[in-house]
Structure formats: C-alpha cells, structure tokens
Design an enzyme around this catalytic site. Structure first.
Site, short mmCIF file in Angstrom:
data_model
loop_
_atom_site.label_atom_id
_atom_site.label_comp_id
_atom_site.label_asym_id
_atom_site.label_seq_id
_atom_site.Cartn_x
_atom_site.Cartn_y
_atom_site.Cartn_z
N LYS A 168 0.50 -0.85 0.26
CA LYS A 168 0.32 -0.24 -0.06
C LYS A 168 0.67 1.43 -0.36
O LYS A 168 2.42 1.10 0.21
CB LYS A 168 -1.12 0.04 1.15
N ARG A 203 -10.63 -0.28 15.06
CA ARG A 203 -10.71 -0.19 14.03
C ARG A 203 -11.58 -0.68 12.40
O ARG A 203 -12.82 -0.35 13.24
CB ARG A 203 -9.58 0.64 12.66
N TYR A 207 15.51 30.05 7.96
CA TYR A 207 14.97 31.34 8.84
C TYR A 207 14.78 30.64 10.72
O TYR A 207 15.14 29.86 10.99
CB TYR A 207 13.21 30.42 8.20
N MET A 257 11.33 24.29 2.92
CA MET A 257 10.11 23.58 1.64
C MET A 257 10.80 22.71 1.31
O MET A 257 10.54 21.34 0.43
CB MET A 257 9.40 24.10 0.67
C1 LIG Z 1 -0.60 -1.67 7.26
C2 LIG Z 1 -1.04 -3.04 7.18
C3 LIG Z 1 0.32 -4.18 7.69
C4 LIG Z 1 1.35 -3.94 7.78
O1 LIG Z 1 1.90 -3.32 8.67
P1 LIG Z 1 3.46 -3.58 8.79
O2 LIG Z 1 3.65 -3.04 10.48
O3 LIG Z 1 3.55 -2.15 8.03
O4 LIG Z 1 4.02 -4.68 8.56
C5 LIG Z 1 -0.85 -5.42 7.68
N1 LIG Z 1 -2.17 -5.15 7.76
C6 LIG Z 1 -2.23 -4.40 7.78
C7 LIG Z 1 -4.41 -4.26 8.04
C8 LIG Z 1 -2.57 -3.40 7.56
O5 LIG Z 1 -3.33 -1.97 7.07
#
Ligand SMILES: *Cc1c(COP(=O)(O)O)cnc(C)c1O
Length: 387
Positions: free
Chosen positions: A35, A134, A268, A321
């Site tokens: 992802k 979640r 800055y 930036m």
């Molecule tokens: C992002 C994610 C993972 C991977 O998590 P890591 O801590 O990067 O290994 C696994 N399962 C779900 C549902 C996630 O959202």
C-alpha cells in the site's frame, strides 16, 4: 536526470527481506503489503521484487492500488484490498481477480452485486475486529452476518476465502491484548468453522507479529514495513537483528557550499547560529520532499542526520520547503555537487530512516511513506538480476 536528489531503491534488498520474513514464518505464506506506493518505494517494482522473493500474496489498502497492480501486469500473486467506502469499483476488482475484504453488511451486499455484474464469484475475506477498534466486524456482527454470507455462497456470488484481523499492540509482543486478540480471533474462527465455511487462509500478523509472535502466524502473514527492511520494533531490535536490509537510500548533491564567519544565522528564524568561521552546505531536499520539519536543528540539538564525506552531521537550522543546510565545519573540502546521504542501509555506519524517525519524534513508516512525489525513485538491483 537534472533533479539533484533521489530515492534509490534496491530491489535485491526487497527480495532478501521477503526471504527473511518467510524464514521467520515457515508455516505461513507471505503477503507483502505494498500500500501507499509500496511504502513510498514505488508500487510495481517493489511488488514484482516481493513476488520474486517468494511472496505469494500482495496487500493493498485502497482498491485503486490493487487494480494498479493488475494493470501493471502483476499476475503471479493473489491480491487483497481492504479499505473502501460505498460505491468503490468492486466489479473491476472482481474482474481483475482481486480479493476483497468485508468489514460491514453493506460491503458484503456491494461485493455480491459486483460479482453478479462481473458474472463470476467474488473472493471475500471476512475481517473481524478482535480489539483494534478500527475496521472490521465485531464478533457479534460477524456471527449475525454469517447466514447472509452462506446464502450468497450458495448462490455462487461470494466465495469465503479468508478470515482476518489486525493487532493493536503487535510492536509490544508481551502486551496482554496480543494474547487476548489471538483468543478472540480463535473464537471467531470456531464460529465460522461451525457454520461450515471452509477457509483458504486465516491471517493476523503484520511485520512485528511476523518477527516476534509465531502463535499468530496462521496460514498467511502480512508484513509491510519489514519488506522494505525497516524494523517494526526498534525498541526490541534493529533491522540487522531480524535479517533485514533497508531498501531505500535518500541521497542528494549539495547545491551550494560557502564559507561564513562565526555568528552567522542559518535558515529561517536563525534557529542555528555558527559559533565560528565555518563552511555551510545546502542540501536540496525539504519538507515538500518529506524531510520532517520536526527534524530541524539548533546548536544544542542537532537536527536529522546527513552523511557527508564519511561523517554524519545534523541538519543546521530550520528545515525549509525545498532545502536544508548542514554545517560542514571549518576544514570541509566538499564542493557543490558533493554527494550526501540522508538515510540508507546503514552498512557504512550511515544514518537510516529509523534515525530520522528518532530525530523527528515519529516512526520509520512515516519517514519513507512521506518522501515527496517530486523526488525521483530510482530502482536498482545490487545483485544485478532482474526483479
Ligand atoms: C499496513 C497493514 C499491514 C502491514 O503493517 P506493517 O506494520 O507495516 O507490517 C498489515 N495489515 C494491515 C491490515 C495493514 O493495514
């Protein structure tokens, strides 16, 4: 390429990390989570490298990411997507042979409709909220949804492929919730079994649990950050301790080098002031490129680490930036164009993304995923083979 900075990604490191993860979870298949553009490393090259390293599954949060994998020609692995709102292109997902997670009754209904439209069954993974609070169905909602799941299965609209969940404290393996979530998950598995659903895969472990908690490996582990070579549990062990190699090196060429007198304010708000005659170097990367502004530096508290000519120095003054300044010291011999490394695989004692996480008060995940879109990703292979 004229851009004076780049994120170099070693695909051999990705392959080797997947092999290490598989060795940590010998009873399970590996789903490499790709992802967020492969955690900032580039979606397609890292996905292909993960598959070459032995991953038989790929995980993408967003449906569009999953579809991009298939459009990009990744066919040698199952793909799971899990985060979407009503109206998502689930028909395209079914047609592209993408497995879809179900976390709510509306999602099951939309997935079944997508399967009917596609003219082929959808492959569903039921997600149960075992305590993260979640996404996912509560255990009670899961049990209540099972009759409809069975009805859709009998209709031929939905195949139930997996049951899965996600841990709240995977990075603290001794935390009581880890064991508790494992028990709730085992209960949910019994409920699904009792309903006569034969599952292909049960999965619960992210990177941290893959490396530290074999009890929750089940049939499939879902590492993300560890695929890219960063430790998910830096307080317990570094990447070396788990046989991981950081895959991304963030490097740049100095865009200016100049001598200034003592008492010269830098960047800055003059948060940093030179104490003596010295040489300043200008690094053409800033917060728009993902350099955290929280890693700005003062004389007392050096900012994020930068490797220059074999020495590591902290960012001097505010992160801007587009750029940061480093104080190269009075005896510096570097010229404009000299290569600097903000983080890499740490092998020569240089800084890592984890060091930047510490400097910015965050986690390495945030460092690599936030490298700006304008920073070119350059994919290399230190073993010299195609991914
Ligand atoms: C992002 C994610 C993972 C991977 O998590 P890591 O801590 O990067 O290994 C696994 N399962 C779900 C549902 C996630 O959202």
């Amino acid at each position: 390429m004229s851009y004076p900075a780049r994120a170099v990604v070693d695909l051999a490191a990705v392959r080797s990390n997947v092999r290490s993860l598989a060795a940590h979870a010998p009873t399970a298949q590996v789903m490499a989570v790709v992802k967020a553009d492969g955690y900032g490393h580039g979606l397609l090259p890292t996905a292909a490298a993960a598959v070459a390293g032995g991953a038989t599954w790929l995980g993408a949060a967003q449906v569009d990411e999953a579809l991009a994998l298939r459009r990009g020609g990744i066919t040698g692995a199952r793909v799971l997507t899990w985060l979407y709102a009503p109206g998502a292109p689930l028909r395209e997902a079914v047609e592209a042979d993408v497995d879809v997670s179900v976390s709510a009754p509306w999602a099951l209904a939309e997935l079944a409709a997508a399967a009917r439209a596609a003219g082929r069954p959808a492959r569903a993974h039921l997600k149960v909220d075992t305590g993260l609070g979640r996404n996912g169905l509560t255990p009670a909602d899961l049990a209540a949804l099972l009759p409809e799941v069975l009805r859709l299965r009998a209709e031929g609209a939905v195949e139930v492929v997996g049951l899965w969940s996600h841990l709240a404290f995977a990075d603290e393996p001794e935390h009581p919730t880890v064991k508790h979530q494992g028990e709730v998950f085992a209960d949910a598995l019994r409920t699904v079994d009792a309903a006569g659903v034969g599952l292909e895969v049960r999965h619960l472990a992210n990177s941290a649990a893959t490396l530290t908690t074999p009890a929750v490996h089940y049939d499939l582990v879902r590492p993300g950050i560890a695929v890219y070579g960063l430790s998910p549990v830096p307080q317990l062990g570094g990447h070396d301790d788990y046989g991981l190699v950081p895959a991304m090196t963030l490097e740049a060429e100095l865009a200016n080098v100049k001598r200034v007198p003592g008492g010269h304010g830098v960047s800055y708000a003059h948060q940093y002031v030179t104490t003596h005659d010295t040489v300043l170097g200008l690094v053409p990367l800033g917060y728009a490129d993902g350099i955290p502004r929280h890693a700005s530096g003062t004389q007392e508290q050096p900012g994020g680490p930068v490797r220059v000519g074999g020495r590591t120095i902290g960012v001097a003054g505010r992160v801007c930036m587009d750029q940061v300044v480093v104080d190269l010291g009075p005896d510096a011999t570097e010229q404009a164009g000299a290569r600097v490394e903000l983080f890499g695989n740490g092998r020569d004692g240089g800084p890592t993304a984890q060091d930047w996480a510490v400097a910015a008060g965050t986690i390495s995940y945030e460092i690599v995923t936030r490298i700006g879109a304008r920073v070119p990703r350059v994919h290399v292979d230190s073993e010299g083979t195609a991914p």
